[in-house]
Design a protein around this motif. Structure first.
Motif, short mmCIF file in Angstrom:
data_model
loop_
_atom_site.label_atom_id
_atom_site.label_comp_id
_atom_site.label_asym_id
_atom_site.label_seq_id
_atom_site.Cartn_x
_atom_site.Cartn_y
_atom_site.Cartn_z
N GLY A 1 -8.13 -6.43 17.57
CA GLY A 1 -7.62 -7.77 17.29
C GLY A 1 -8.47 -8.50 16.27
N ALA A 2 -9.79 -8.34 16.35
CA ALA A 2 -10.68 -9.01 15.41
C ALA A 2 -10.44 -8.53 13.98
CB ALA A 2 -12.14 -8.75 15.81
N ARG A 3 -10.20 -7.24 13.82
CA ARG A 3 -9.95 -6.70 12.47
C ARG A 3 -8.65 -7.26 11.89
NH1 ARG A 3 -9.38 -0.70 12.75
NH2 ARG A 3 -9.30 -0.83 10.47
N ILE A 4 -7.61 -7.35 12.72
CA ILE A 4 -6.34 -7.89 12.24
C ILE A 4 -6.51 -9.33 11.77
CG2 ILE A 4 -4.07 -8.67 13.01
CD1 ILE A 4 -3.85 -6.11 14.62
N LEU A 5 -7.30 -10.10 12.48
CA LEU A 5 -7.51 -11.51 12.14
C LEU A 5 -8.56 -11.70 11.05
CD1 LEU A 5 -7.45 -12.96 15.76
CD2 LEU A 5 -5.64 -13.13 14.04
N GLY A 6 -9.11 -10.62 10.56
CA GLY A 6 -10.11 -10.71 9.50
C GLY A 6 -11.42 -11.30 9.97
N ARG A 7 -11.76 -11.05 11.24
CA ARG A 7 -12.98 -11.63 11.82
C ARG A 7 -14.01 -10.54 12.06
NH1 ARG A 7 -11.84 -17.17 13.39
NH2 ARG A 7 -14.10 -17.21 13.57
N SER A 8 -15.01 -10.48 11.23
CA SER A 8 -16.06 -9.48 11.39
C SER A 8 -17.14 -9.93 12.36
CB SER A 8 -16.71 -9.17 10.03
OG SER A 8 -17.29 -10.36 9.48
N GLU A 9 -17.07 -11.22 12.79
CA GLU A 9 -18.14 -11.77 13.62
C GLU A 9 -17.75 -11.90 15.08
OE1 GLU A 9 -15.94 -15.52 12.22
OE2 GLU A 9 -16.04 -13.37 11.85
N ILE A 10 -16.56 -11.42 15.46
CA ILE A 10 -16.14 -11.45 16.86
C ILE A 10 -15.64 -10.06 17.26
CG2 ILE A 10 -15.50 -13.89 16.71
CD1 ILE A 10 -12.56 -13.01 16.68
N GLY A 11 -15.40 -9.88 18.56
CA GLY A 11 -14.84 -8.62 19.05
C GLY A 11 -15.85 -7.61 19.52
N GLN A 12 -17.14 -7.92 19.38
CA GLN A 12 -18.20 -7.00 19.82
C GLN A 12 -19.34 -7.80 20.44
OE1 GLN A 12 -19.29 -3.80 16.92
NE2 GLN A 12 -17.90 -4.89 15.55
N ILE A 13 -20.12 -7.10 21.24
CA ILE A 13 -21.32 -7.69 21.81
C ILE A 13 -22.52 -7.03 21.15
CG2 ILE A 13 -22.65 -8.13 23.91
CD1 ILE A 13 -20.06 -7.80 25.50
N LYS A 14 -23.11 -7.73 20.21
CA LYS A 14 -24.32 -7.22 19.55
C LYS A 14 -24.96 -8.37 18.78
CE LYS A 14 -22.29 -5.43 15.24
NZ LYS A 14 -22.08 -4.21 14.43
N PRO A 15 -26.22 -8.22 18.36
CA PRO A 15 -26.90 -9.31 17.66
C PRO A 15 -26.13 -9.75 16.42
CG PRO A 15 -28.48 -7.63 18.31
CD PRO A 15 -27.13 -7.07 18.61
N GLY A 16 -26.08 -11.05 16.23
CA GLY A 16 -25.42 -11.61 15.07
C GLY A 16 -23.95 -11.92 15.25
N MET A 17 -23.37 -11.47 16.36
CA MET A 17 -21.96 -11.73 16.62
C MET A 17 -21.80 -13.04 17.39
SD MET A 17 -20.62 -9.01 15.25
CE MET A 17 -18.97 -8.77 15.87
N ALA A 18 -20.58 -13.56 17.39
CA ALA A 18 -20.30 -14.77 18.16
C ALA A 18 -20.50 -14.51 19.64
CB ALA A 18 -18.86 -15.23 17.89
N ALA A 19 -20.94 -15.53 20.36
CA ALA A 19 -21.15 -15.40 21.80
C ALA A 19 -19.83 -15.66 22.53
CB ALA A 19 -22.23 -16.38 22.26
N ASP A 20 -18.88 -14.73 22.35
CA ASP A 20 -17.57 -14.80 22.99
C ASP A 20 -17.48 -13.67 24.01
OD1 ASP A 20 -17.10 -16.72 21.07
OD2 ASP A 20 -15.59 -15.59 19.97
N LEU A 21 -17.32 -14.03 25.29
CA LEU A 21 -17.33 -13.03 26.35
C LEU A 21 -16.27 -13.32 27.40
CD1 LEU A 21 -21.20 -13.06 27.00
CD2 LEU A 21 -19.97 -11.26 25.79
N ALA A 22 -15.65 -12.27 27.90
CA ALA A 22 -14.83 -12.38 29.11
C ALA A 22 -15.51 -11.51 30.16
CB ALA A 22 -13.41 -11.87 28.84
N MET A 23 -15.79 -12.09 31.32
CA MET A 23 -16.60 -11.42 32.35
C MET A 23 -15.81 -11.32 33.66
SD MET A 23 -20.10 -13.52 31.41
CE MET A 23 -21.21 -12.50 32.36
N PHE A 24 -15.87 -10.15 34.26
CA PHE A 24 -15.11 -9.87 35.48
C PHE A 24 -16.06 -9.38 36.57
CE2 PHE A 24 -12.45 -9.22 31.80
CZ PHE A 24 -11.23 -9.78 32.15
#
Length: 329
Positions: free
Chosen positions: A236-259
């Motif tokens: 989904g991040a690639r389709i939206l042209g977002r290189s800074e979301i969609g992954q958990i690693k340094p430098g990425m946005a702090a966006d998380l879904a937790m279960f």
């Protein structure tokens, strides 16, 4: 003087910004009513000049192209049978001038295919390509009836597909050839489509449905859990042209879904916790959702929102709409 009513899109965007979600609203459009051979009633369509003026207004007011942006606008003519050819061409030209993405529904039903062949003498993808609608700045919802040659063209052009399996099954539309798309290199993400054909907009259920439905008529290993998780995140991040979301690693946005998995339905499944969410849960609701480091869902409940009040208000609005529909008969 009486204040003019707010546009629905403005209300939606401002609500999303207040909630704190990272939002990609699309300014939809319909310009071909039934009197012109289109699908929508004439009283819900707009003329092209009005549409493009408002597209410019929405982009100017809300679109933020910066990294980590909370709001990026895209333009979204509804479908081949609800907009004119001229509007499709003008919209993609306008969008590229303003450096925003474009989105529409394509190849969702056989009826759409028949319409394009009858009205334009072209299959849906050929028609959209003729209008300029292929490229990395475009994504289509559905894509159920693409053939192999069309899938290759999607891959070569970088055009994205938003796969909506629950909606496709609920409407009986069909099953998109997603494993073939992924094998060919098409960018595919997971989506829920609108509430009118999904009911819950539960992305976790979308993951489960995608996991299961693509094992029918193919092979069990055609859609492993990891592939589904990748579609729902980096896809989904690639389709939206977002290189800074969609992954958990340094430098990425702090966006998380937790279960939370310390529940009986996940007992015995801890060898592969990520896959357990897909195989064992019943479309679980996230226990915690964090966007840009801000907690928006805590212990399964929206933060700062009275869900009970919202539930009852939505029921009241739905009842009024049904009554208005009955009164109009």
């Amino acid at each position: 003087p009486k204040k003019a009513p707010a546009e629905f899109l403005d209300v939606e965007i401002e609500t999303a910004l207040n909630l704190g979600i990272r939002f990609h609203p699309t300014r939809g459009s319909m310009s071909r009513g039934r009197s012109q051979g289109g699908l929508p009633p004439d009283d819900v369509v707009q003329d092209p000049d009005t549409i493009l003026r408002d597209c410019e207004r929405v982009i100017r007011k809300y679109h933020d192209p910066a990294p980590f942006s909370a709001c990026r606008v895209a333009l979204a003519p509804c479908s081949p049978f609800s907009v004119t050819t001229e509007l499709l061409r003008d919209t993609i030209t306008f969008a590229r001038q303003h450096q925003v993405q474009c989105h529409t529904h394509l190849c969702e039903t056989r009826d759409e295919e028949a319409y394009c062949l009858h009205a334009h003498g072209l299959r849906p993808l050929d028609y959209l390509e003729q209008c300029g609608w292929l490229g990395s700045d475009v994504w289509f919802a559905h894509g159920i009836y693409f053939n192999d040659a069309e899938i290759d063209r999607l891959a070569r052009s970088g055009t994205g597909i938003a796969h909506c399996p629950t909606s496709n099954l609920r409407l009986g539309s069909g099953i998109a050839p997603v494993p073939r798309m992924l094998d060919a290199g098409v960018r595919v993400g997971l989506a829920v489509d609108g509430s009118a054909s999904n009911d819950s907009s539960n992305l976790a259920r979308e993951l489960q449905t995608a996991l299961l439905v693509h094992r029918v008529g193919t092979a069990v290993d055609a859609m492993p859990a990891q592939r589904v998780l990748e579609m729902a995140t980096t896809g989904g991040a690639r389709i939206l042209g977002r290189s800074e979301i969609g992954q958990i690693k340094p430098g990425m946005a702090a966006d998380l879904a937790m279960f939370r998995l310390d529940r009986i339905e996940y007992a015995g499944a801890m060898a592969d916790p990520a896959s357990a969410i897909l195989f064992c849960g019943a479309g679980p609701r996230a226990d915690y959702t964090i966007v840009a480091g801000r907690v928006l869902v805590e212990q399964g409940q929206l933060v700062g929102v009275d869900e009970s009040r919202l539930f009852h208000r939505a029921n009241q609005v739905a009842a009024r709409m049904l009554q208005a529909a009955e009164d109009a008969l």
